[in-house]
Motif scaffolding. Sequence first.
Motif, PDB file in Angstrom:
ATOM      1  N   ASN A 205     -72.146 -74.737  47.655  1.00 37.36           N
ATOM      2  CA  ASN A 205     -71.644 -73.622  47.756  1.00 37.36           C
ATOM      3  C   ASN A 205     -72.590 -72.668  48.276  1.00 37.36           C
ATOM      4  N   ILE A 206     -72.597 -72.071  49.562  1.00 36.45           N
ATOM      5  CA  ILE A 206     -73.669 -71.006  50.009  1.00 36.45           C
ATOM      6  C   ILE A 206     -72.857 -69.587  49.843  1.00 36.45           C
ATOM      7  N   ASP A 207     -73.342 -68.651  49.068  1.00 35.71           N
ATOM      8  CA  ASP A 207     -72.831 -67.342  48.827  1.00 35.71           C
ATOM      9  C   ASP A 207     -73.836 -66.389  49.674  1.00 35.71           C
ATOM     10  N   HIS A 208     -73.445 -65.686  50.397  1.00 38.76           N
ATOM     11  CA  HIS A 208     -74.319 -64.938  51.159  1.00 38.76           C
ATOM     12  C   HIS A 208     -73.251 -63.667  51.669  1.00 38.76           C
ATOM     13  N   GLU A 209     -73.714 -62.423  51.745  1.00 41.12           N
ATOM     14  CA  GLU A 209     -73.292 -61.216  52.060  1.00 41.12           C
ATOM     15  C   GLU A 209     -72.442 -61.454  53.238  1.00 41.12           C
ATOM     16  N   SER A 210     -72.773 -62.081  54.118  1.00 44.14           N
ATOM     17  CA  SER A 210     -71.921 -62.321  55.409  1.00 44.14           C
ATOM     18  C   SER A 210     -70.858 -63.279  55.206  1.00 44.14           C
ATOM     19  N   ALA A 211     -70.922 -64.187  54.210  1.00 42.93           N
ATOM     20  CA  ALA A 211     -69.691 -65.057  53.828  1.00 42.93           C
ATOM     21  C   ALA A 211     -70.162 -65.930  52.906  1.00 42.93           C
ATOM     22  N   ALA A 212     -68.902 -66.475  52.193  1.00 46.49           N
ATOM     23  CA  ALA A 212     -69.184 -67.440  51.267  1.00 46.49           C
ATOM     24  C   ALA A 212     -68.573 -68.831  51.761  1.00 46.49           C
ATOM     25  N   VAL A 213     -69.700 -69.933  52.088  1.00 46.93           N
ATOM     26  CA  VAL A 213     -69.382 -71.102  52.625  1.00 46.93           C
ATOM     27  C   VAL A 213     -69.452 -72.501  51.761  1.00 46.93           C
ATOM     28  N   PRO A 214     -68.324 -72.895  51.691  1.00 45.44           N
ATOM     29  CA  PRO A 214     -68.480 -74.221  50.751  1.00 45.44           C
ATOM     30  C   PRO A 214     -68.602 -75.454  51.605  1.00 45.44           C
ATOM     31  N   ILE A 215     -69.526 -76.201  51.386  1.00 43.01           N
ATOM     32  CA  ILE A 215     -69.857 -77.474  52.415  1.00 43.01           C
ATOM     33  C   ILE A 215     -69.264 -78.782  51.312  1.00 43.01           C
ATOM     34  N   PRO A 216     -68.397 -79.446  51.789  1.00 42.88           N
ATOM     35  CA  PRO A 216     -67.930 -80.405  50.845  1.00 42.88           C
ATOM     36  C   PRO A 216     -68.727 -81.785  51.462  1.00 42.88           C
ATOM     37  N   LEU A 217     -69.384 -82.586  50.666  1.00 43.67           N
ATOM     38  CA  LEU A 217     -69.957 -83.700  50.953  1.00 43.67           C
ATOM     39  C   LEU A 217     -69.273 -84.793  49.986  1.00 43.67           C
ATOM     40  N   ARG A 218     -69.850 -86.170  50.627  1.00 48.01           N
ATOM     41  CA  ARG A 218     -69.633 -87.160  49.882  1.00 48.01           C
ATOM     42  C   ARG A 218     -70.862 -87.947  49.701  1.00 48.01           C
ATOM     43  N   LEU A 219     -71.115 -88.366  48.443  1.00 49.16           N
ATOM     44  CA  LEU A 219     -72.498 -89.040  48.245  1.00 49.16           C
ATOM     45  C   LEU A 219     -72.388 -90.480  48.841  1.00 49.16           C
ATOM     46  N   SER A 220     -73.595 -90.777  49.241  1.00 48.01           N
ATOM     47  CA  SER A 220     -73.898 -92.348  49.732  1.00 48.01           C
ATOM     48  C   SER A 220     -74.970 -92.600  48.786  1.00 48.01           C
ATOM     49  N   VAL A 221     -74.778 -93.922  48.065  1.00 48.59           N
ATOM     50  CA  VAL A 221     -75.517 -94.397  47.121  1.00 48.59           C
ATOM     51  C   VAL A 221     -75.603 -96.018  47.714  1.00 48.59           C
ATOM     52  N   MET A 222     -76.716 -96.597  48.075  1.00 50.70           N
ATOM     53  CA  MET A 222     -76.758 -97.916  48.368  1.00 50.70           C
ATOM     54  C   MET A 222     -77.079 -98.686  47.142  1.00 50.70           C
ATOM     55  N   TYR A 223     -76.189 -99.962  47.129  1.00 53.33           N
ATOM     56  CA  TYR A 223     -76.384-100.815  45.946  1.00 53.33           C
ATOM     57  C   TYR A 223     -76.046-102.104  46.268  1.00 53.33           C
ATOM     58  N   PRO A 224     -76.675-103.171  45.773  1.00 56.06           N
ATOM     59  CA  PRO A 224     -76.299-104.528  46.216  1.00 56.06           C
ATOM     60  C   PRO A 224     -74.934-104.855  45.875  1.00 56.06           C
ATOM     61  N   PRO A 225     -74.469-105.767  46.264  1.00 55.49           N
ATOM     62  CA  PRO A 225     -72.941-106.243  45.834  1.00 55.49           C
ATOM     63  C   PRO A 225     -72.471-106.447  44.271  1.00 55.49           C
ATOM     64  N   GLU A 226     -71.429-105.949  44.199  1.00 49.21           N
ATOM     65  CA  GLU A 226     -70.830-106.104  42.604  1.00 49.21           C
ATOM     66  C   GLU A 226     -69.610-107.005  43.117  1.00 49.21           C
ATOM     67  N   THR A 246     -60.235-115.855  44.280  1.00 46.25           N
ATOM     68  CA  THR A 246     -60.313-114.973  45.106  1.00 46.25           C
ATOM     69  C   THR A 246     -61.722-114.060  44.811  1.00 46.25           C
ATOM     70  N   CYS A 247     -62.547-113.918  45.596  1.00 43.47           N
ATOM     71  CA  CYS A 247     -63.645-113.146  45.492  1.00 43.47           C
ATOM     72  C   CYS A 247     -63.916-111.931  46.080  1.00 43.47           C
ATOM     73  N   SER A 248     -64.065-110.959  45.132  1.00 50.66           N
ATOM     74  CA  SER A 248     -64.041-109.468  45.629  1.00 50.66           C
ATOM     75  C   SER A 248     -65.451-108.882  45.194  1.00 50.66           C
ATOM     76  N   ALA A 249     -65.778-108.118  46.474  1.00 57.95           N
ATOM     77  CA  ALA A 249     -67.101-107.414  45.976  1.00 57.95           C
ATOM     78  C   ALA A 249     -67.110-105.872  46.862  1.00 57.95           C
ATOM     79  N   LYS A 250     -68.024-105.200  45.849  1.00 59.34           N
ATOM     80  CA  LYS A 250     -68.169-103.961  46.597  1.00 59.34           C
ATOM     81  C   LYS A 250     -69.854-103.896  46.776  1.00 59.34           C
ATOM     82  N   GLY A 251     -69.958-103.219  47.742  1.00 60.09           N
ATOM     83  CA  GLY A 251     -71.458-102.808  47.964  1.00 60.09           C
ATOM     84  C   GLY A 251     -71.804-101.853  49.070  1.00 60.09           C
ATOM     85  N   ASN A 252     -72.910-101.184  49.393  1.00 62.07           N
ATOM     86  CA  ASN A 252     -73.290 -99.966  50.193  1.00 62.07           C
ATOM     87  C   ASN A 252     -74.698-100.591  50.468  1.00 62.07           C
ATOM     88  N   PRO A 253     -74.891-101.109  51.731  1.00 64.58           N
ATOM     89  CA  PRO A 253     -73.845-101.478  52.675  1.00 64.58           C
ATOM     90  C   PRO A 253     -72.929-102.468  52.523  1.00 64.58           C
TER      91      PRO A 253
END
Length: 467
Positions: A205-226, A246-253
Amino acid sequence: MRCPLLLLLLGPLYTVIQAQQIYVKETLTGIIDQEAILPCTISSDPNIRVSQIMWEKGGNSIAVYSPQHGTHVSEPNRYQLLEPSPSSATLRILSLRAAEEGDYSCEVTLFPAGNRKATTKLAVIAVPQNSAEANSEALANGEEQTVATCRSSNGRPPSRITWQTSLPGNVTTIMTNGTNGTYTVVSRYVMTPTSQADGMPITCNIDHESAAVPIPLRLSVMYPPEVTVEGYDDNWHLKRNGVFLTCSAKGNPHPTSYTWKTADGSSLPPTVRAKDNMLYVDEVDERVNRSFLCEVTNALGSRAYRQDVLVREHAMQTQTNAGAIAGGVIGVILVLLLLAAIVFIVIKRKGLHSKQDRGTYSPKTRVFGTGKPSQEFTYQDDGELDKPLKGPGPMRDSGLSPSLGEDEDEEERLKYKVLEDDEEDERFNEVGPMLQLRPHPQIGAYLDDDMESQTDGSIISRTAVYV
Ligand SMILES: *[C@@H]1O[C@H](CO)[C@@H](O)[C@H](O)[C@H]1NC(C)=O
Ligand SMILES: *[C@@H]1O[C@H](CO)[C@@H](O)[C@H](O)[C@H]1NC(C)=O
C-alpha cells in the motif's frame, strides 16, 4: 452551542475577515513542474482607493501592481500577474519547483486605510511513480530473504509504504533524496519463505498526498517437489484387478518428470505399468508385494515418496458394512430422541407443579400414600384409543377430582399431588400409548388443552402421548 458552531463554519474565512477586503486561498497545492495560480481579489469600496498590490514571499517582492505605475515582476520567466486591476492581482507561477513551497502574501496598500495583507500557503507535491514486484528468486531454503519489493520514486512529500499480508515477516524501508526535492522510497518485505508461501497474496500500500495506491502481488517461492502417492487402500489381495497408484507433486518451478522405482532398487515387476505419474497394476500378484517410490524432479532437484504395498492372500473382511453402520446410527438417534422426549415431559410437568406449589411444600419432604386410594383412570391402548372414554359422571373437575370435600384441608390436597408425581414416573415406564385422567387441580386446564369433550359426555384425546 450555536456560536462555536458558527465560528467553526466560518473558520476558513476568518483570516479573510481579519484582512478585511482582501481575498486569497488559504492553502493551495501545486504539482511540481506545473503552473500554480494564486488569486488575490480586493472588494470594491467607493471610500477606499487601492494604490498598490504586491505579492511577496519571505519578505521578497515577487510582483507589484500599481494603478498609476503599472506592473513590475521580479523574474518574468517564473512569475506573471494575470490581468491586474485595482480589484484583482492573480499571481501565476509558471513551473513549480520544490523550493517554491511556502507562504505567499498578497499585500495591498489602501488609501486612506493603510496596508492589509492575506497569505496563501502553497504546498508543492510531486506525483511518484509506483511499482512493486515479488522476488521470483525467493527460495524455500530456510534463510531470511526479500520476497517482495515496493518502490515509490520521485514523490514529494515522500510516500508512506505499508504491507498487508497474513505471512509473518519484517519490513525494511529506505528513503533517498531525489533531484528537485523529491524522494524515492523503497520498501522490502523480508521473511524466511516456505513452500506454503508460494502463491500467497501480499499487498503493497503506497500512501501519498496525490493518491493511495494498493499494488496486490502474489509471492513466488521456489521449492523442490513435494510428493504424495494415493490409491493404496490396504486391501490389495491376490488376483485383485485394476488397481493403480497416483503420484501427485507440487513444486516451483513445476515438476518436469515422474519416475516410478522399487524401494530396493530392483527393476519394476512385469505386472505393473508405469505411465507418467500413474502406476497401473492389472492383476495383483506376489511380485507387487513390495515398496514403490515415486520420484519427482524439478529444476531444484528430485524428491521421492515411498508407498509400501502389502499383498494379502485374500480380500480383507470388512467387519462393518455401510448398511449396518447406518442402521446403528439411526437406532442410537431414536433412543436418544425417546429419552429426550421423556425427560422433556417429566421436567415440564414437574415444573408446572413446582411453580404452582412454590412455598407450600418442599419436594424433599414428600408424603407417600395418604391412606386414601388415588382416584385414577388409566386407559391402556388396545387399539381402542379413538373410542370415547367414559368417566364416572360429569367431565369437569367435579367428576375427575378425588372426592375431596369442602371440609378436607389444603394439606390433604397437596398430598394427592405428591402421590401423583411419584406415580407418574412409574407410568412413564409402561409401554404403549396411554391416555391418563387423573385427579389434579390443573386437570381442567389439561382437559381443555388435550381433550375434546363429546356431546355424550365422554372425552377423547386429541393428542395421543406415546411413551
Ligand atoms: C534529504 O532531505 C532531507 C529533508 O528534505 C534533508 O534534511 C537531507 O539533508 C537530505 N539529504 C541529502 C543527502 O540530500
Ligand atoms: C507379502 O509380504 C509380507 C511380508 O512382508 C508377507 O507377510 C505376506 O504374506 C506377503 N504376501 C503374499 C501374498 O505373499
